[in-house]
Design a protein around this motif. Sequence first.
Motif, short mmCIF file in Angstrom:
data_model
loop_
_atom_site.label_atom_id
_atom_site.label_comp_id
_atom_site.label_asym_id
_atom_site.label_seq_id
_atom_site.Cartn_x
_atom_site.Cartn_y
_atom_site.Cartn_z
N VAL A 224 -58.42 -30.35 95.85
CA VAL A 224 -59.23 -31.11 96.81
C VAL A 224 -59.05 -32.44 96.28
CG1 VAL A 224 -61.55 -31.56 97.91
CG2 VAL A 224 -60.55 -29.20 97.26
N ALA A 225 -59.52 -32.57 95.14
CA ALA A 225 -59.74 -34.18 94.51
C ALA A 225 -58.11 -34.78 94.76
CB ALA A 225 -59.97 -34.07 93.07
N ALA A 226 -57.10 -34.34 94.26
CA ALA A 226 -55.87 -35.00 94.44
C ALA A 226 -55.35 -35.09 95.92
CB ALA A 226 -54.68 -34.09 93.72
N THR A 227 -55.74 -34.10 96.74
CA THR A 227 -55.35 -34.19 98.42
C THR A 227 -56.30 -35.22 98.95
OG1 THR A 227 -54.79 -31.85 98.26
CG2 THR A 227 -55.19 -32.84 100.17
N ALA A 228 -57.49 -35.33 98.47
CA ALA A 228 -58.47 -36.31 99.02
C ALA A 228 -58.01 -38.00 98.52
CB ALA A 228 -59.96 -36.05 98.43
N ALA A 229 -57.84 -37.85 97.54
CA ALA A 229 -56.98 -39.40 96.81
C ALA A 229 -55.93 -39.48 97.96
CB ALA A 229 -56.70 -39.22 95.56
N THR A 230 -54.87 -38.62 98.02
CA THR A 230 -53.74 -38.76 98.70
C THR A 230 -54.08 -39.29 100.38
OG1 THR A 230 -52.65 -37.48 97.20
CG2 THR A 230 -51.66 -38.02 99.44
N ALA A 231 -55.09 -38.42 100.77
CA ALA A 231 -55.42 -38.53 102.26
C ALA A 231 -55.88 -40.17 102.25
CB ALA A 231 -56.31 -37.69 102.82
N VAL A 232 -57.14 -40.45 101.51
CA VAL A 232 -57.74 -41.76 101.72
C VAL A 232 -56.54 -43.01 101.41
CG1 VAL A 232 -59.22 -43.34 100.56
CG2 VAL A 232 -59.83 -40.87 100.83
N PHE A 233 -55.84 -42.68 100.43
CA PHE A 233 -54.78 -43.75 100.17
C PHE A 233 -53.70 -43.93 101.42
CE2 PHE A 233 -51.36 -45.88 97.84
CZ PHE A 233 -51.68 -47.13 97.42
N THR A 234 -53.26 -42.94 101.84
CA THR A 234 -52.11 -42.88 103.10
C THR A 234 -52.84 -43.13 104.23
OG1 THR A 234 -52.43 -40.62 103.13
CG2 THR A 234 -50.79 -41.41 101.69
N LEU A 235 -54.10 -43.06 104.52
CA LEU A 235 -54.61 -43.27 105.86
C LEU A 235 -55.04 -44.77 105.92
CD1 LEU A 235 -57.15 -40.17 106.39
CD2 LEU A 235 -55.32 -41.03 108.06
N ALA A 236 -55.35 -45.24 104.74
CA ALA A 236 -55.55 -46.66 104.63
C ALA A 236 -54.22 -47.51 104.77
CB ALA A 236 -56.34 -47.16 103.22
N ALA A 237 -53.32 -46.93 104.15
CA ALA A 237 -51.96 -47.77 104.38
C ALA A 237 -51.50 -47.61 106.11
CB ALA A 237 -50.88 -46.78 103.53
N GLU A 238 -51.75 -46.60 106.60
CA GLU A 238 -51.28 -46.54 108.00
C GLU A 238 -52.13 -47.88 108.82
OE1 GLU A 238 -50.38 -41.77 108.60
OE2 GLU A 238 -52.48 -42.86 109.52
N ALA A 239 -53.47 -47.75 108.36
CA ALA A 239 -54.27 -48.88 109.03
C ALA A 239 -53.62 -50.06 108.42
CB ALA A 239 -55.88 -48.53 108.70
N ALA A 240 -53.37 -50.42 107.19
CA ALA A 240 -53.00 -51.72 106.99
C ALA A 240 -51.73 -52.06 107.50
CB ALA A 240 -53.02 -51.71 105.34
N GLN A 241 -50.77 -51.12 107.70
CA GLN A 241 -49.29 -51.42 108.14
C GLN A 241 -49.72 -52.05 109.66
OE1 GLN A 241 -46.08 -48.59 108.25
NE2 GLN A 241 -46.04 -48.95 110.33
N ARG A 242 -50.70 -51.43 110.45
CA ARG A 242 -50.92 -52.08 111.75
C ARG A 242 -51.44 -53.49 111.77
NH1 ARG A 242 -52.79 -46.63 112.34
NH2 ARG A 242 -54.81 -47.35 112.01
N ALA A 243 -52.11 -53.91 110.82
CA ALA A 243 -52.49 -55.37 110.84
C ALA A 243 -51.56 -56.40 109.99
CB ALA A 243 -53.89 -55.28 109.87
N ALA A 244 -50.56 -55.66 109.17
CA ALA A 244 -49.72 -56.54 108.37
C ALA A 244 -48.32 -57.27 109.24
CB ALA A 244 -49.01 -55.58 107.13
N ARG A 245 -47.92 -58.35 108.47
CA ARG A 245 -46.74 -58.86 108.77
C ARG A 245 -45.63 -58.73 107.89
NH1 ARG A 245 -47.55 -65.06 109.69
NH2 ARG A 245 -45.67 -64.95 110.27
N GLY A 246 -45.86 -58.00 106.72
CA GLY A 246 -44.74 -57.68 105.86
C GLY A 246 -45.57 -57.08 104.39
N PRO A 247 -44.73 -57.02 103.61
CA PRO A 247 -45.33 -56.61 102.04
C PRO A 247 -46.68 -57.18 101.89
CG PRO A 247 -42.93 -56.40 102.29
CD PRO A 247 -43.33 -57.09 103.47
N GLY A 248 -46.47 -58.65 101.65
CA GLY A 248 -47.66 -59.33 100.93
C GLY A 248 -48.86 -59.09 101.87
N SER A 249 -48.83 -59.50 103.17
CA SER A 249 -50.13 -59.14 103.89
C SER A 249 -50.52 -57.71 103.97
CB SER A 249 -50.05 -59.53 105.48
OG SER A 249 -49.04 -59.12 105.98
N PHE A 250 -49.45 -56.79 104.06
CA PHE A 250 -50.05 -55.35 103.56
C PHE A 250 -50.67 -55.01 102.75
CE2 PHE A 250 -48.60 -51.14 101.86
CZ PHE A 250 -48.90 -50.23 103.18
N ALA A 251 -50.28 -55.63 101.23
CA ALA A 251 -51.10 -55.18 100.08
C ALA A 251 -52.58 -55.68 100.33
CB ALA A 251 -50.28 -56.08 98.93
N VAL A 252 -52.59 -56.92 100.58
CA VAL A 252 -54.09 -57.47 100.92
C VAL A 252 -54.89 -56.44 101.98
CG1 VAL A 252 -55.49 -59.21 101.81
CG2 VAL A 252 -53.62 -59.68 100.21
#
Length: 273
Positions: A224-252
Amino acid sequence: MSAPSTPVDTVDPGGLAAALSALREGAPLVQCLTNVVVAQWTANTLLAAGASPVMVDNPQEARACAGVAGGVLVNVGTPQEETAAAMTEAVAGAAEAGTPWVLDPVGAGALAWRTRIAHDLLGRHAPAVIRGNASEILALDGGTGGKGVEGVDAAEDAMPAATALAHELGCVVAVSGRVDHVTDGERVVRVSNGSPLLTKVTGAGCALGALMAGFTAVVADRLVAATAATAVFTLAAEAAQRAARGPGSFAVALLDELDRLQPAAVADGVRLS
């Protein structure tokens, strides 16, 4: 919004949401022995998610710190003689205190010394979680590794090795890829969230390993711990991609979205199989 009233020890959307609530409420101290390329990024990722980083990676303090930390990350990305000694001390301290630790065998198989370090640490005390790309996981089971720190194998191809390692060590093995695979040797969970921009940001996988160490501090079921970390990180990445213009703004944006992510959004958005 609060998490659904689901036990933390269930590998389902409600359980993963509850795990994020537990991380935020517990704010565990996570000791990171990580590589010089990603130290600040890793610390910021933990802070954004709700944990508290401490970057103690010297042999004089590593053992004591592991004894008081909630979780420990050992990442072999840029090993030096002193940091390798500190990793041994930290794992010893984790064993003495019962602190869960996570191994990220960066570049295992591609370079001999770091591969020996990883095997030596595994022989001293089993981790709670091993997190790596498919080539790194295959290398721990006798494979040749990838291209430097980059994997060349698919996550699915590493699952026999991941299952064998999980059985042998009594731990969870998380294999990053287009679809992330997590196994405890019996159960297998696949997480299909994420963004291709994660491959354009240095240290994404390293930060995920640190998050896993944080979740192991507050969730008893390592799968559960490893899966939760994966889910949280990848869901945040999906939301970040929608707001980003490229890798730099994506990281922020990724840090912003980790901070903004709510347990209910984990329950609603995670794609498990």
